[in-house]
Design an enzyme around this catalytic site. Structure first.
Site, PDB file in Angstrom:
ATOM      1  N   MET A   1       0.849  -1.197   0.000  1.00  0.00           N
ATOM      2  CA  MET A   1       0.000   0.000   0.000  1.00  0.00           C
ATOM      3  C   MET A   1       0.884   1.246   0.000  1.00  0.00           C
ATOM      4  O   MET A   1       0.432   2.343   0.348  1.00  0.00           O
ATOM      5  CB  MET A   1      -0.929   0.001   1.209  1.00  0.00           C
ATOM      6  CG  MET A   1      -1.894  -1.193   1.190  1.00  0.00           C
ATOM      7  SD  MET A   1      -3.467  -0.884   2.003  1.00  0.00           S
ATOM      8  CE  MET A   1      -2.943  -0.584   3.657  1.00  0.00           C
ATOM      9  N   GLY A   2       2.160   1.080  -0.357  1.00  0.00           N
ATOM     10  CA  GLY A   2       3.060   2.230  -0.469  1.00  0.00           C
ATOM     11  C   GLY A   2       3.610   2.705   0.862  1.00  0.00           C
ATOM     12  O   GLY A   2       3.568   1.985   1.854  1.00  0.00           O
TER      13      GLY A   2
ATOM     14  N   HIS B   1       8.950   1.121   3.421  1.00  0.00           N
ATOM     15  CA  HIS B   1      10.039   1.141   4.407  1.00  0.00           C
ATOM     16  C   HIS B   1      10.889  -0.107   4.201  1.00  0.00           C
ATOM     17  O   HIS B   1      10.638  -0.900   3.274  1.00  0.00           O
ATOM     18  CB  HIS B   1       9.463   1.228   5.821  1.00  0.00           C
ATOM     19  CG  HIS B   1       8.385   0.212   6.101  1.00  0.00           C
ATOM     20  ND1 HIS B   1       8.630  -1.136   6.144  1.00  0.00           N
ATOM     21  CD2 HIS B   1       7.047   0.348   6.315  1.00  0.00           C
ATOM     22  CE1 HIS B   1       7.518  -1.788   6.410  1.00  0.00           C
ATOM     23  NE2 HIS B   1       6.526  -0.915   6.499  1.00  0.00           N
TER      24      HIS B   1
ATOM     25  N   HIS C   1       9.183  -3.484   3.476  1.00  0.00           N
ATOM     26  CA  HIS C   1       8.773  -3.712   2.073  1.00  0.00           C
ATOM     27  C   HIS C   1       9.986  -4.041   1.210  1.00  0.00           C
ATOM     28  O   HIS C   1       9.949  -4.933   0.367  1.00  0.00           O
ATOM     29  CB  HIS C   1       8.124  -2.449   1.485  1.00  0.00           C
ATOM     30  CG  HIS C   1       6.862  -2.035   2.156  1.00  0.00           C
ATOM     31  ND1 HIS C   1       6.752  -0.853   2.869  1.00  0.00           N
ATOM     32  CD2 HIS C   1       5.651  -2.615   2.219  1.00  0.00           C
ATOM     33  CE1 HIS C   1       5.527  -0.741   3.326  1.00  0.00           C
ATOM     34  NE2 HIS C   1       4.834  -1.796   2.961  1.00  0.00           N
TER      35      HIS C   1
ATOM     36  N   GLN D   1     -10.323  -2.474   2.488  1.00  0.00           N
ATOM     37  CA  GLN D   1      -9.840  -3.059   3.738  1.00  0.00           C
ATOM     38  C   GLN D   1      -9.832  -2.072   4.902  1.00  0.00           C
ATOM     39  O   GLN D   1      -9.319  -2.373   5.966  1.00  0.00           O
ATOM     40  CB  GLN D   1      -8.478  -3.722   3.544  1.00  0.00           C
ATOM     41  CG  GLN D   1      -7.308  -2.783   3.279  1.00  0.00           C
ATOM     42  CD  GLN D   1      -6.045  -3.559   2.908  1.00  0.00           C
ATOM     43  OE1 GLN D   1      -5.923  -4.084   1.813  1.00  0.00           O
ATOM     44  NE2 GLN D   1      -5.093  -3.638   3.825  1.00  0.00           N
TER      45      GLN D   1
ATOM     46  N   GLN E   1      -2.844 -11.990   8.216  1.00  0.00           N
ATOM     47  CA  GLN E   1      -3.036 -11.769   6.771  1.00  0.00           C
ATOM     48  C   GLN E   1      -2.401 -12.909   5.967  1.00  0.00           C
ATOM     49  O   GLN E   1      -2.985 -13.407   5.014  1.00  0.00           O
ATOM     50  CB  GLN E   1      -2.401 -10.419   6.404  1.00  0.00           C
ATOM     51  CG  GLN E   1      -2.317 -10.133   4.930  1.00  0.00           C
ATOM     52  CD  GLN E   1      -1.912  -8.703   4.648  1.00  0.00           C
ATOM     53  OE1 GLN E   1      -2.729  -7.803   4.753  1.00  0.00           O
ATOM     54  NE2 GLN E   1      -0.676  -8.472   4.285  1.00  0.00           N
TER      55      GLN E   1
ATOM     56  N   SER F   1       6.421  -0.388  10.190  1.00  0.00           N
ATOM     57  CA  SER F   1       5.055  -0.301   9.674  1.00  0.00           C
ATOM     58  C   SER F   1       4.853   1.119   9.164  1.00  0.00           C
ATOM     59  O   SER F   1       5.375   2.070   9.755  1.00  0.00           O
ATOM     60  CB  SER F   1       4.067  -0.563  10.819  1.00  0.00           C
ATOM     61  OG  SER F   1       2.786  -0.076  10.484  1.00  0.00           O
ATOM     62  N   SER F   2       4.105   1.244   8.081  1.00  0.00           N
ATOM     63  CA  SER F   2       3.837   2.590   7.557  1.00  0.00           C
ATOM     64  C   SER F   2       3.104   3.425   8.602  1.00  0.00           C
ATOM     65  O   SER F   2       3.232   4.640   8.649  1.00  0.00           O
ATOM     66  CB  SER F   2       3.000   2.505   6.278  1.00  0.00           C
ATOM     67  OG  SER F   2       3.638   1.648   5.364  1.00  0.00           O
TER      68      SER F   2
HETATM   69  O1  PAF Z   1      -0.105  -5.717   3.751  1.00  0.00           O
HETATM   70  C1  PAF Z   1      -0.532  -4.810   3.015  1.00  0.00           C
HETATM   71  O2  PAF Z   1       0.129  -3.803   2.756  1.00  0.00           O
HETATM   72  C2  PAF Z   1      -1.910  -4.933   2.397  1.00  0.00           C
HETATM   73  O3  PAF Z   1      -2.801  -5.540   3.263  1.00  0.00           O
HETATM   74  C3  PAF Z   1      -1.905  -5.649   1.008  1.00  0.00           C
HETATM   75  C4  PAF Z   1      -1.453  -7.094   1.149  1.00  0.00           C
HETATM   76  C5  PAF Z   1      -1.005  -4.911   0.045  1.00  0.00           C
HETATM   77  C6  PAF Z   1      -3.327  -5.674   0.429  1.00  0.00           C
HETATM   78  O4  PAF Z   1      -3.825  -4.387   0.250  1.00  0.00           O
END
Ligand code: PAF
Length: 267
Positions: free
Chosen positions: A15-16, A19, A22, A46, A138, A170-171
């Site tokens: 989701m951009g 950090h 990612h 979500q 998740q 975490s963002s």
């Molecule tokens: O973990 C995330 O950043 C989000 O839940 C994902 C997997 C990109 C789905 O929107």
């Protein structure tokens, strides 16, 4: 099937506000595949009606620079209106996993996650898709969905990347002010205490729960403990007596910011 002229595709959905967490997924995807694809999409499905969709950090310029530096091959920036066209009505529910842990406090959240991940997997058709262990629930839900719907992609779960003081990256950490940021590593310390206690022979979940609640209550800035306990790593059920592989997990609020973390323990 998921090969581009015999080449493998590694996919990192995000989701951009990228950090090091990612970027560790990107590095792993690059290492294990011929082609690396990343996506940035702040998925409205979500976020609950009172959650932080509008204020969720967005930094597409810096994200693009980071991804370029990591030499990914393709960046997918889906359009909100194309992802959810007028009349969109097909959602994926992974029950009962979605109702546990964070699902109890974020109704509908995992339905949105499963739906968007399924859509992105269908668009990209990767060989492997990469997710961080920080969002343990998740990953369990996505693995279940992939199996149930024969999506034919390998789900790779990569270790949580932490700040120097243990706070999981975490963002949403960017929401914390100075004092809150100082208090936040209490979550990691609490997981470590629980893990040490289990390894030293305490196998009664109630005792571990008590210890965790106490560790978290020590910090005045923790405004709410959503959950803090020991769970089965596949069913996500809270367990009574600890044996074999278990998951210690907790979610707390510091001010308005919700932080989650977890630690698998193998006895
Ligand atoms: O973990 C995330 O950043 C989000 O839940 C994902 C997997 C990109 C789905 O929107």
């Amino acid at each position: 099937m998921h090969l581009m002229k015999g080449r493998t595709i590694g996919f990192v959905p995000t989701m951009g506000a990228l950090h090091e967490g990612h970027l560790s997924l990107i590095k792993r995807a690059k290492m294990e595949n011929d082609i690396t694809v990343a996506s940035i999409f702040v998925n409205p499905a979500q976020f609950g009606p009172t959650e932080d969709l509008e204020k969720y950090p967005r930094d597409i310029e810096n994200d693009t620079i980071k991804l370029r530096r990591h030499e990914i091959d393709i960046l997918l920036l889906p359009d909100r209106n194309l992802m959810y066209t007028n009349g969109f009505s097909t959602y994926i529910n992974v029950d009962p996993l979605s109702e546990k842990l964070c699902g109890m406090f974020r109704p509908g959240h995992f339905k949105g996650v499963a739906t968007v991940v399924a859509k992105l997997l269908n668009i990209v058709s990767p060989t492997r898709a990469y997710f961080g262990q920080k969002d343990f629930q998740q990953t369990v839900i996505i693995k279940r969905m992939v199996k149930d719907l024969n999506l034919g992609v390998d789900i790779v779960v990569c270790p949580t990347i932490r700040e120097h003081d243990g706070l999981a990256m975490s963002s949403r950490n960017s929401y914390l002010d100075g004092e809150q940021r100082k208090a936040a590593p209490v979550l990691y310390r609490c997981l470590n205490k629980a893990s040490d206690a289990i390894k030293s022979g305490i196998i009664n979940t109630e005792q571990i729960k008590e210890l965790m609640t106490k560790a978290l209550s020590d910090k005045a800035l923790i405004t709410q403990i959503d959950y803090a306990s020991v769970y089965h790593p596949e069913t996500l059920e809270e367990i009574k007596e600890i044996k074999g592989e278990v998951l210690i997990a907790a979610a707390v609020r510091i001010g308005d910011t919700r932080l989650i973390d977890n630690m698998p323990v193998n006895l």
